[in-house]
Design a protein around this motif. Structure first.
Motif, mmCIF file in Angstrom:
data_model
loop_
_atom_site.group_PDB
_atom_site.id
_atom_site.type_symbol
_atom_site.label_atom_id
_atom_site.label_comp_id
_atom_site.label_asym_id
_atom_site.label_seq_id
_atom_site.Cartn_x
_atom_site.Cartn_y
_atom_site.Cartn_z
ATOM 1 N N LYS A 443 -29.234 24.934 84.181
ATOM 2 C CA LYS A 443 -28.268 24.377 85.078
ATOM 3 C C LYS A 443 -28.791 22.810 85.617
ATOM 4 O O LYS A 443 -27.927 21.845 85.784
ATOM 5 N N THR A 592 -24.393 27.449 71.767
ATOM 6 C CA THR A 592 -23.086 26.753 71.832
ATOM 7 C C THR A 592 -21.865 27.804 71.625
ATOM 8 O O THR A 592 -21.040 28.108 72.246
ATOM 9 N N LYS A 595 -21.821 30.660 74.390
ATOM 10 C CA LYS A 595 -21.073 30.097 75.462
ATOM 11 C C LYS A 595 -19.421 30.224 75.184
ATOM 12 O O LYS A 595 -18.588 30.529 76.029
ATOM 13 N N ASP A 596 -19.319 29.595 73.728
ATOM 14 C CA ASP A 596 -17.788 29.859 73.299
ATOM 15 C C ASP A 596 -17.264 31.213 73.709
ATOM 16 O O ASP A 596 -15.977 31.228 73.622
ATOM 17 N N ILE A 599 -17.648 32.506 77.927
ATOM 18 C CA ILE A 599 -16.778 31.552 78.799
ATOM 19 C C ILE A 599 -15.326 31.861 79.140
ATOM 20 O O ILE A 599 -14.802 32.153 80.254
ATOM 21 N N ASP A 605 -19.447 32.181 84.075
ATOM 22 C CA ASP A 605 -19.164 30.900 83.905
ATOM 23 C C ASP A 605 -19.924 30.038 83.100
ATOM 24 O O ASP A 605 -20.694 30.870 82.285
ATOM 25 N N GLU A 606 -19.873 28.949 82.995
ATOM 26 C CA GLU A 606 -20.801 28.221 81.857
ATOM 27 C C GLU A 606 -22.368 28.278 82.088
ATOM 28 O O GLU A 606 -23.094 28.558 81.147
ATOM 29 N N SER A 609 -23.274 32.140 81.529
ATOM 30 C CA SER A 609 -23.120 32.520 80.160
ATOM 31 C C SER A 609 -24.622 31.731 79.441
ATOM 32 O O SER A 609 -24.995 32.365 78.490
#
Length: 889
Positions: A443, A592, A595-596, A599, A605-606, A609
């Motif tokens: 983050k 990627t 997360k797709d 989320i 959340d982003e 995930s």
């Protein structure tokens, strides 16, 4: 598939046991250099032996008719290229002759004066290798008095024997991935840092903090990287690893460092070598007074500067070289060296370089000369970001810390701006130390890299605000205050009961994420107020009610389905690792795509995930290195996966036998206690009971009468019962051991096949046949030998037949496809556990929201007052009956 490799867990356990051998009245930190030195000697000697054998068999094979020349070449250190030359005094397996003509044992065989001989060995290694000048003999003394006494020869002998285990030949070919020894060495450094407590901070920065600074400065191949307070070299090594992860050539890095502590400097050099890093320069000396990393007589400039300088030290200007590094001086006393270090780092930075350093918070807001230095930084527009770190991350200090990130060549969009990130509330709590989690690092890096502004977390601040509003004060909370919003309190609800509907509505998103309707928990009471549903009679019922809600259950199922769908595609990426696909590409694709998937489901959340992924990746990254280096190797498969797939019936049988033995032992104990009254504190065993019974039986054998006869029969029956139970237990334990050994053999054969197991038997049979061929059956003496040898041969052939039989039963050796399938299952299971962990945390969050309503409002002040009045009336009644009320004093 048939080779055994040293795994990371095996090597870490090996090193941990090494430390335990020397542990006594000393702290682990007192003998760390002994273990480091021994490990280094063994590694260099093993690598030297491997190289020497290679030279003998390949490079010098054409000289086989000239043994004297081969011997001469093998003692010429130029023959060994980049491999360290180990002189005969330091060889693990080779004895040598001293100047008096006496034979000196190899290191592994030393028995007397071992500390002194080890000192001679490291001195000899250093003298023969210029790159080790000053590293070993001045900083490692195996004869040093540590604690109260010098380490005796017997302990050194135990340590030598431990390092001499044949399965621990420390060469890269024996490791499940090439950097295994370096990773295990870092484990050992952390172990000693943990043991050293406050002093651990002198040579070790927690690996998570190091990763954060490396990740936000993003070193690249071709960079030269510098740590002015290098410690054990963590920043430099992780920079090397980061570049490798990016699919770039890590050997195209030049690493530089300096440390004032000689022992720590030595550890750092060894750390670099054990990580197979060749392009490094580590100097020993005080960086502020005497910087030694120079170029053309001046301070060298670097692409990246990373450091964790010692907090709040004094310094002296008297002997300071290159004073032009410092545009402003802090007081020499009062522990004000922090910003002096920062100025040195900025002076060591190229015009387009990036720097990140850990600093105590005080440097952000203290006045006096420190404020003047901050003015120089802000007016020069070199500060890119200031990041507040969580408390308690570092050894032996509770001083709040931050990261100052500097960039001499900011993007146009970032000119005259500073990014403030307040990350001090996001971490994992620990007993001794707190820890940055992988998702916390991810983050911070994401927000820093993209200059993202998040409420109560990060903000881009203009130079004008820093200067005009806050007068160069960089205290992070002035710009990003992450104090939680005050908890709302409803006076009416506190007085007469009920839960404010407005507060429940304000938490609607918490319910909606799991598809739960608030009326699952609440029902209307009066206008604007709710109460808990009738079935929720106690606080404990809240959790069970929420978890049983069909909408919540469906939400969890949807997440598991999403993970399954992601994995159906993602697992193919791992197969491509063996075909040369880079770990970075795999990581980016998997992150990627996961997360797709997660989320849009609305629960994670982003960043959470991403947290699922990065925690998973942290746990499997060494497995992936093994897959790249060795393929789908059986060492990556835990026994339980093989048992569950191939040997489930055998495991069930062993579990049943184990339970039966426990039951029999319980019966035995019950009979013993019932039949015998022990003395106070006496340990009752089967032997004690049998002895007592035999004594009683002996006493009664001479007695007559029916009563004596019946008592004798009863005692004999008890004696027989105990003997029967003992036999049952003994037989059961024998059967259990046989079954357990058989399962262990099946696991080994499944992993390795039968060739290695059978090779020894074939060789022994060959030796027997050779002996038989030289014996005369007609000779009486030889005939006896022939009989014995044939008996041995039959036993060996039976062993071979048994091995073949077991292989047939278990379906032969594990195939590569079997191994791939089980390893992928393990990787998936770890990901599944991580997703569940995050979902469970979100569930707990929802439960806590509802439980807080219970704690705040379920009991009103009227009810409390009523309970108080009732309690007082009861008390008055008791006092009246006792005569204490209504009596005049």
């Amino acid at each position: 598939m048939t080779t055994e490799k040293i795994t990371l867990s095996q090597l870490e356990n090996f090193l941990f046991k090494s430390a335990n051998i020397l542990r006594g009245k000393m702290d682990a930190s007192e003998f760390k250099e002994f273990i480091f030195g021994m490990l280094f000697l063994k590694r260099l000697s093993d690598e030297f032996d491997r190289k020497r054998e290679q030279l003998r068999k390949k490079d010098f094979a054409h000289l086989k008719d000239q043994p004297d020349l081969i011997k001469e070449l093998l003692e010429d250190k130029t023959s060994y290229g980049e491999t360290f030359f180990v002189p005969v005094h330091a060889r693990w397996h080779e004895a040598w002759t001293d100047e008096n003509g006496d034979i000196v044992p190899a290191l592994k065989d030393l028995k007397h004066d071992i500390g002194n001989m080890l000192n001679k060995a490291i001195a000899a290694v250093e003298e023969e290798n210029d790159s080790l000048a000053g590293v070993l003999k001045n900083n490692i003394d195996f004869n040093a008095v540590k604690g109260k006494t010098k380490i005796p020869d017997q302990k050194w002998k135990y340590l030598l024997d431990h390092f001499n285990q044949p399965q621990f030949v420390l060469v890269n070919d024996n490791f499940e991935f090439p950097d295994l020894l370096g990773v295990a060495y870092e484990y050992l450094i952390k172990y000693f840092a943990d043991s050293a407590g406050k002093k651990g901070g002198e040579f070790y920065t927690p690996v998570e903090v190091v990763r954060l600074l490396v990740q936000i400065t993003k070193p690249e191949a071709g960079n030269n990287i510098y740590d002015p307070t290098a410690g054990s070299g963590g920043f430099l090594i992780q920079s090397h690893q980061y570049v490798e992860e990016q699919g770039q050539d890590p050997n195209d890095l030049a690493l530089y460092g300096q440390d004032s502590n000689g022992t720590v400097w030595s550890i750092c050099n060894m750390n670099m070598i054990l990580h197979n890093i060749t392009r490094f320069t580590i100097e020993n000396g005080d960086t502020l007074e005497d910087p030694q990393i120079l170029e053309n007589g001046q301070i060298r400039k670097f692409d990246r500067v990373l450091a964790n300088p010692p907090f709040s030290q004094n310094y002296s200007r008297a002997n300071m070289k290159f004073p032009s590094r410092f545009r402003e001086w802090c007081p020499e006393t009062g522990k004000k060296a922090d910003l002096i270090f920062v100025q040195h780092m900025l002076a060591s930075l190229k015009p387009d370089g990036h720097m990140a350093t850990i600093m105590p918070h005080g440097v952000l807001f203290c006045g006096g000369k420190e404020k003047l230095i901050r003015e120089i930084f802000i007016n020069g527009d070199v500060i890119e970001a200031i990041i507040s770190l969580p408390p308690g991350l570092f050894y032996g200090t509770d001083i709040p810390a931050c990261v100052i990130v500097a960039n001499k060549n900011k993007l146009d969009s970032q000119e005259d701006k500073v990014l403030f990130i307040n990350a001090d509330r996001e971490y994992a709590e620990g007993k001794a130390q707190n820890k940055l989690r992988p998702e916390d690092i991810e983050k911070i890096d994401f927000v820093f890299t993209h200059k993202r502004e998040l409420p109560k977390y990060s903000r881009l601040v203009s130079k004008a605000e820093v200067v005009e509003t806050h007068d160069y004060n960089l205290n992070i909370r002035r710009y990003v205050d992450n104090t939680p919003e005050p908890e709302p309190e409803d006076v009416q609800a506190h007085l007469i009961g009920g839960i404010p509907e407005s507060e429940v509505s304000a938490r609607a998103a918490d319910f909606a994420r799991f598809g739960i309707q608030p009326d699952t928990i609440f029902q209307p009471e009066r206008s604007g107020y709710l109460v808990f549903n009738e079935e929720i009679e106690a606080k404990l019922v809240i959790k069970a009610t929420l978890e049983a809600d069909p909408a919540l259950q469906e939400t969890l199922i949807v997440h598991q389905d999403a993970l399954e769908a992601w994995w159906a595609v993602a697992r193919d990426n791992f197969a491509q690792l063996c075909d040369g696909k880079k770990m970075l590409e795999v990581r980016q694709e998997l992150l990627t795509t996961l997360k797709d998937k997660l989320i849009p489901l609305g629960v994670l959340d982003e960043f959470k995930s991403a947290g699922v992924f990065v925690n998973w990746w942290q746990q499997i990254r060494y497995d992936l290195k093994t897959i790249i280096s060795t393929g789908w190797h059986h060492t990556l498969i835990p026994d339980e996966y093989l048992i569950d797939t191939f040997f489930h019936a055998e495991a069930d049988e062993i579990e049943t036998l184990d339970a039966q033995i426990e039951l029999a032992e319980a019966v035995e104990t019950a009979q013993e206690v019932a039949a015998y009254e022990p003395d106070e504190g006496e340990n009752v065993t089967a032997a004690v009971i049998k002895k007592a019974l035999k004594a009683l039986i002996y006493d009664l054998k001479g007695s007559t009468g029916d009563s004596a006869r019946k008592e004798l029969e009863n005692l004999q029956a008890q004696d027989k019962a105990i003997a029967s139970i003992e036999k049952r237990i003994k037989d059961g334990k024998t059967t259990l051991k046989n079954k357990t050994d058989e399962l262990e053999l099946k696991l080994q054969l499944k992993r390795l096949g039968g060739e290695e197991f059978k090779a020894e038997s074939f060789e022994l049979i060959r030796q027997v046949d050779t002996q038989l061929a030289n014996l005369d059956p007609g000779n009486k003496t030889d005939k006896k030998k022939i009989t014995a040898l044939n008996k041995d041969k039959n036993a060996l052939e039976a062993r071979l037949a048994k091995t073949d039989g077991i292989l047939a039963v278990i379906g032969g050796q594990l195939t590569e496809e079997d191994a791939r399938r089980l390893i992928l299952k393990k990787l998936y299971d770890i990901g599944h556990q991580e997703l569940n962990r995050y979902l469970n945390a979100e569930k707990r969050g929802l439960v806590q929201v509802v439980e807080k309503f219970w704690d705040k409002y379920v009991v009103s002040s009227r009810e409390l007052e009523s309970e108080r009045s009732e309690t007082l009336r009861e008390l008055d009644g008791f006092l009246s009956r006792l005569g204490y009320l209504g009596v005049e004093v």
